[in-house]
Design an enzyme around this catalytic site. Structure first.
Site, PDB file in Angstrom:
ATOM      1  CD1 TRP A  74      -3.826   1.163   0.826  1.00  0.00           C
ATOM      2  CD2 TRP A  74      -1.630   2.155   1.484  1.00  0.00           C
ATOM      3  NE1 TRP A  74      -3.866   2.205   0.940  1.00  0.00           N
ATOM      4  CE2 TRP A  74      -3.615   2.585   1.586  1.00  0.00           C
ATOM      5  CE3 TRP A  74      -1.000   3.107   2.681  1.00  0.00           C
ATOM      6  CZ2 TRP A  74      -3.318   4.193   2.078  1.00  0.00           C
ATOM      7  CZ3 TRP A  74      -1.105   4.008   2.787  1.00  0.00           C
ATOM      8  CH2 TRP A  74      -2.766   5.234   2.563  1.00  0.00           C
ATOM      9  CD  GLU A 483     -20.202   2.513  10.138  1.00  0.00           C
ATOM     10  OE1 GLU A 483     -18.938   2.404   9.917  1.00  0.00           O
ATOM     11  OE2 GLU A 483     -19.999   0.886   9.099  1.00  0.00           O
ATOM     12  CE  LYS A 487     -18.479   0.111   6.157  1.00  0.00           C
ATOM     13  NZ  LYS A 487     -17.520   0.440   7.343  1.00  0.00           N
ATOM     14  CG  HIS A 506     -29.214  24.039  11.379  1.00  0.00           C
ATOM     15  ND1 HIS A 506     -29.270  25.329  11.184  1.00  0.00           N
ATOM     16  CD2 HIS A 506     -29.550  23.223  11.266  1.00  0.00           C
ATOM     17  CE1 HIS A 506     -30.295  25.081  12.459  1.00  0.00           C
ATOM     18  NE2 HIS A 506     -29.892  24.102  12.935  1.00  0.00           N
ATOM     19  CE  LYS A 605     -11.303  -5.426   8.056  1.00  0.00           C
ATOM     20  NZ  LYS A 605     -12.524  -4.625   7.785  1.00  0.00           N
TER      21      LYS A 605
HETATM   22  C1  AGP Z   1     -14.317   0.907   7.633  1.00  0.00           C
HETATM   23  O1  AGP Z   1     -15.330   0.362   6.896  1.00  0.00           O
HETATM   24  C2  AGP Z   1     -13.028   1.207   7.329  1.00  0.00           C
HETATM   25  N1  AGP Z   1     -12.208   0.079   5.851  1.00  0.00           N
HETATM   26  C3  AGP Z   1     -11.986   1.866   8.467  1.00  0.00           C
HETATM   27  O2  AGP Z   1     -12.505   3.420   8.280  1.00  0.00           O
HETATM   28  C4  AGP Z   1     -11.569   1.298   9.569  1.00  0.00           C
HETATM   29  O3  AGP Z   1     -12.049   1.771  10.345  1.00  0.00           O
HETATM   30  C5  AGP Z   1     -10.688   2.254  10.464  1.00  0.00           C
HETATM   31  O4  AGP Z   1      -9.271   2.246   9.613  1.00  0.00           O
HETATM   32  C6  AGP Z   1     -10.811   1.644  11.414  1.00  0.00           C
HETATM   33  O5  AGP Z   1      -9.659   0.182  11.611  1.00  0.00           O
HETATM   34  P1  AGP Z   1      -9.631  -0.329  13.325  1.00  0.00           P
HETATM   35  O6  AGP Z   1     -10.874  -0.902  14.015  1.00  0.00           O
HETATM   36  O7  AGP Z   1      -9.221  -1.619  12.536  1.00  0.00           O
HETATM   37  O8  AGP Z   1      -8.780   0.669  13.685  1.00  0.00           O
END
Ligand code: AGP
Length: 610
Positions: A74, A483, A487, A506, A605
């Protein structure tokens, strides 16, 4: 971010490296590479794009070796191309290295090395480490010492693995801020950035800690500190099966993980509820319950979806425990010199347990003496290990980059923590029992919502061409609006915003016209009438409305374009139900747009860099 895998033993490691990289691809997927020794010479093969491209290349070359490392990237320094992909060779091509993390002083080190005659081919910070190690080798050091000296010079974070052709019987690994595990086998050993890559080969692992460096041979491993002190490490048996990390017949991990939620939620609450006593039993908090419930203030710190779970936690904790709660983005918290007292408790929420900002926020705040709790999914992860105490959410491995089942399991655990504190304060046994009964019925209700999959897919069909979306909710469902929007944007690349419904007037109301889809989260609760007024306001301006409403609500259908009806529950647990249709909606829109929902562009991830 970036996946690391490696093998040393008697077998051909190339298939294992490729398989391991496929398991790790969710960590980063802009390029990949493997490095092996053949006839004691370095051989490195890299490819831009997915591991499947690398796989094809490696197959055509018919490579074979009993020692090797692999990496899926990445990008941080340098664009995603083949040159910047790992492994990185030193200038003389006698060693190669893979790296996860960021070397902050790479520019100055690179300049010094260039002055000493080194030449570089990539734009990466990693290539600097390979030539720095080379420099110490040329001063007469063995590989282990050369790596150790090099790491003492670098500033930043790393999980690294190094192979050197003149010492072909070992892999050197080291960790600081990026995860690294050693997998222990019989006459073979493995390394990886996380256990998913190893589970098909061994369940016996050693978690490396920051500032540790190890020599891994086929016979064993030896761990020392970066200052050369000997360290004894425990070998831990990992409780995970291979079918937990495969798609199990689903088109995508994300869909599998959405559909798994009745089971993952049961796992999150299994053995933790005492119905008659109206109490929660959380093994990881034993000995800390008193301090937690006496907290003057609770701070919740996290990132992304976990931060949204924390916001729901704020509503729960304040409603039931009377303790003031603040929710902080870990990335802000760590840098803004927050006021923390020793009688505060801080809950760090992280699916991966490796998020760099959350981990750093935890380390920084621990200096000031609060109780630091971890709410993590990955067992043995850094945040879980660094916290004073904590609760695993037991959602099982989450591979899809978009977090789904971890979110709902985080909410279950936060509700159990709330119950535990509330019962130590003013919540009665009867009220506690009622909450637990309701909690126990949640998996079945989630199952019922999942049966609406086809209906939600049909709604998704109508919105594939949308370019903007607004998600609105109030109270407990405001974080769900955030959330739902997250998504959608992360997997469909449609711009989406979440707002508290009443805030719409607002500002965001200016966006509403017949092209603007608005998702209302409107269960029958204490703010229902207010949300209905907001729906009327959108309707009056021609907005297209999708409403997530409760089963017994017969009025809402005539006010909106599409309704998704879900079972009812108590306010505190409602977000676990309302979020499910939003996960499915985002999923189906993204699939219909032909996008890669499990590995959306630019994301990874676990975000182990700042
Ligand atoms: C969620 O869909 C994301 N890919 C991302 O926001 C994630 O929740 C965030 O990076 C935190 O990750 P963690 O829960 O592994 O700390």
């Amino acid at each position: 971010m970036c996946g690391i895998v490696g093998y040393i033993g008697n077998k051909n490691c190339v298939p294992m490296l490729i398989e391991g990289l496929k398991q790790l691809e969710y960590r980063g997927y802009d390029s990949a590479g493997v490095g092996i020794l053949t006839d004691d010479k370095c051989e490195v093969v890299k490819a831009k794009g997915k591991v499947s491209i690398l796989d094809e290349k490696v197959n055509n070359l018919k490579l074979s070796s009993t020692i090797g490392i692999g990496h899926t990237r990445w990008a941080t320094h340098g664009i995603p191309n083949e040159i910047n992909a790992h492994p990185h060779l030193n200038m003389d091509k006698t060693l190669f290295i893979i790296h996860n993390g960021i070397i902050e002083n790479y520019a100055i080190l690179k300049k010094q090395l260039i002055e000493k005659g080194y030449r570089f081919v990539s734009d990466t910070d990693t290539e600097v480490i390979s030539n720095l190690i080379d420099r110490y080798l040329k001063q007469g050091n063995q590989l282990f010492q050369a790596v150790r000296y090099a790491l003492n010079k670098v500033e930043g974070t790393y999980g690294i693995a190094v192979i050197y052709q003149n010492e072909p019987d070992k892999i050197i690994v080291a960790k600081k801020g990026s995860p690294l595990v050693i997998g222990v086998g019989e006459n073979e050993n493995f390394i990886a950035s996380d256990v998913n890559a190893l589970i098909a080969y061994t369940k016996r692992v050693v978690y490396m800690e920051d500032d540790e460096i190890a020599v891994v041979t086929k016979e064993g491993f030896n761990v020392k500190s970066i200052h050369d002190e000997q360290i004894d490490k425990a070998v831990i048996d990992v409780d995970m099966d291979i079918d937990e990390i495969t798609k199990g017949g689903y088109a995508h991990f994300m869909l599998k993980e959405i559909m798994e939620q009745p089971e993952s939620l049961r796992n999150s609450m299994r053995g933790r509820t005492l119905v008659e006593e109206g109490f929660a039993k959380l093994g990881g908090l034993i000995g800390f319950e008193e301090r937690l419930s006496q907290s003057k203030r609770i701070i919740i710190s996290a990132c992304g979806t976990s931060w949204h779970a924390g916001m729901v936690g704020e509503y729960m904790l304040e409603q039931y425990t009377g303790i003031p709660v603040e929710v902080e983005y870990a990335s802000e918290f760590r840098y803004r010199n927050p006021i923390i007292h020793h009688d505060d408790s801080i809950i760090f929420i992280s699916q991966s347990g490796e998020t760099a900002d959350t981990l750093a926020a935890m380390k920084e705040s621990k200096r000031r003496g609060p109780l630091a709790l971890g709410v993590c999914n990955v067992v043995g992860s850094s945040i879980a290990r660094e916290s004073d105490a904590g609760v695993y959410i037991h959602a099982g491995p989450e591979i899809g980059v978009a977090s789904t089942k971890a979110f709902t399991s985080q909410l279950v655990v936060l509700s159990l923590i709330t119950l535990l504190i509330a019962r130590k304060k003013t919540l009665s046994q009867v009220d506690g029992s009622n909450i637990i009964r309701e909690l126990n019925s949640i998996p079945e209700k989630v199952d019922k919502i999942l049966q609406l999959n086809d209906e939600i897919e049909a709604i998704a069909e109508k919105f594939v061409d949308a370019t903007n979306f607004l998600y609105l909710g109030r109270g407990y469902n405001f974080p769900v609006a955030l959330e739902g929007a997250l998504k959608l944007k992360e997997i469909s690349y449609i711009h989406a915003e979440g707002y508290p419904a009443a805030e719409m007037k607002h500002g965001p109301i200016a966006l509403i016209d017949e092209n603007m889809p608005v998702v209302f989260i409107a269960p029958k609760d204490s703010v229902y009438d207010k949300v209905i007024s907001n729906i009327e306001e959108v309707k009056a301006r021609g907005g297209r409305i999708i409403a997530v409403a409760t089963e017994n609500d017969n009025n809402i259908d005539s006010m909106v374009d599409y309704t998704i009806k879900i079972p009812n529950t108590i306010r505190m647990l409602m977000p676990i139900l309302t979020v499910i249709p939003l996960q499915l909606l985002a999923y189906h829109i993204a699939v219909k747009k032909g996008l890669d929902v499990d590995q959306p562009r630019n994301l990874a991830k676990s975000v182990t860099v700042e």
